[in-house]
Design an enzyme around this catalytic site. Sequence first.
Site, PDB file in Angstrom:
ATOM      1  N   SER A  83       2.649  -5.249   5.474  1.00  0.00           N
ATOM      2  CA  SER A  83       3.305  -6.097   4.554  1.00  0.00           C
ATOM      3  C   SER A  83       4.165  -7.199   5.066  1.00  0.00           C
ATOM      4  O   SER A  83       4.865  -7.054   6.106  1.00  0.00           O
ATOM      5  CB  SER A  83       3.977  -5.415   3.484  1.00  0.00           C
ATOM      6  OG  SER A  83       3.063  -4.266   2.938  1.00  0.00           O
ATOM      7  N   ASP A 142       5.699  -0.419  -3.920  1.00  0.00           N
ATOM      8  CA  ASP A 142       5.088  -0.774  -2.519  1.00  0.00           C
ATOM      9  C   ASP A 142       3.673   0.151  -2.375  1.00  0.00           C
ATOM     10  O   ASP A 142       3.241   0.104  -1.272  1.00  0.00           O
ATOM     11  CB  ASP A 142       5.862  -0.791  -1.486  1.00  0.00           C
ATOM     12  CG  ASP A 142       5.774  -1.243  -0.123  1.00  0.00           C
ATOM     13  OD1 ASP A 142       4.879  -2.252  -0.234  1.00  0.00           O
ATOM     14  OD2 ASP A 142       6.002  -0.813   0.851  1.00  0.00           O
ATOM     15  N   GLN A 196       2.835  -9.482  -3.607  1.00  0.00           N
ATOM     16  CA  GLN A 196       3.134  -9.365  -2.017  1.00  0.00           C
ATOM     17  C   GLN A 196       1.987  -9.971  -1.006  1.00  0.00           C
ATOM     18  O   GLN A 196       0.840 -10.006  -1.436  1.00  0.00           O
ATOM     19  CB  GLN A 196       2.880  -7.694  -1.840  1.00  0.00           C
ATOM     20  CG  GLN A 196       3.474  -7.449  -0.360  1.00  0.00           C
ATOM     21  CD  GLN A 196       3.043  -5.607  -0.314  1.00  0.00           C
ATOM     22  OE1 GLN A 196       2.406  -5.130   0.077  1.00  0.00           O
ATOM     23  NE2 GLN A 196       4.442  -5.276  -0.348  1.00  0.00           N
TER      24      GLN A 196
END
Length: 362
Positions: A293, A233, A345
């Site tokens: 996100s 991430d 993502q």
Amino acid sequence: MGKSEEESKEAPRPTLIRPPPEDPSKAPIENTLEVTELAVIGPNVFTNARQPWHPPGARGIYGGAVIAMCLAAGQKTVPSDFLVHSMHCYFLLAGSAELPILFHVELVRDGRSFATRTVQARQKGRCIFTTTISFVREGSSGPRGSQVSHASSMPIDEQTGKPCQPPPDDYDGEPELVRSGPNPFQSARIEVTNADSPRPQDKKTRQWYRAKGKISAEGGQQAHLTALAYVSDSYFIGTIGRIHKLWRFPFHPEDFDKLPEDVQERVRALHEWEGLGHPKDMVGRPEIGMMVSLDHSIYFHEPAKVRADEWMLSEMESPWAGDGRGVVTQRIYNKDGMLLATCVQEGLVRLEKNPRKTDSKL
């Protein structure tokens, strides 16, 4: 003297149980991602052993920590020879670093070759994050020679024309603002390929990273996999900002010269390390209003071969952005060029409206 009513009110705590001492025999990432089972509450319920990191300026805790701790909780409910091969995650609410997290694991299915778990991360009864994880039993697909097989090769370095090479083992080039934080990973400078292209979709970012220290034998392969999930991430949706050259700091680039000299130097070092050049080059560029996100998927192609405490190369690109959202894909290679994982993502990307018509943020 007795305590006043205000003093007697119990302040919120970031963990349900007292954090254990850091285990020096383990890598920092292992201590960071430790989860504890709460059998007293119910079956397959876990909680964070330590306070998660809240990045400066972010709306909530670092998303990679929640991804990885959910995986750590799920791993505790499957046999040791079952390794994760995919995770599909949704970020629902910003997580607080000041409140404990409960990880509720649902045992969806246990088969001979695959096992499925759904994990919810909750704070104060509200679900902040959810993921479905699939595990595969090692060796269940038979010998490699009997399988269909292919994989992308290590990216080619623009300058040398040869496959990308990792930094030296004694690398120590992180800027102060990165090095001084609580990051259990070490990272090299972000490189942007095709940096001068007018087409953001033709650009890629590349960065080498590795977990600090050595992951313990006790942590095993599960610890390497949760570490990869954690770092997956890092700078992910931010790729949109790099390929579009968007300003992300809490002051206008026009005001850079008004900062104290020592602050200027730290900001300049970080901005250049992130692959964006000197902050003065960003004058007139759009500014990020909000970037968060929304979802995150990881496909672990070679789960038994992940060594997160060795250099791994992350290559990111974005095939699309629009309607206030952006999609970024990521490939993670080991230092020998093996494709370890592919990640996707989607995030919310909003620009600051009329940023230079407002008062300075300084």
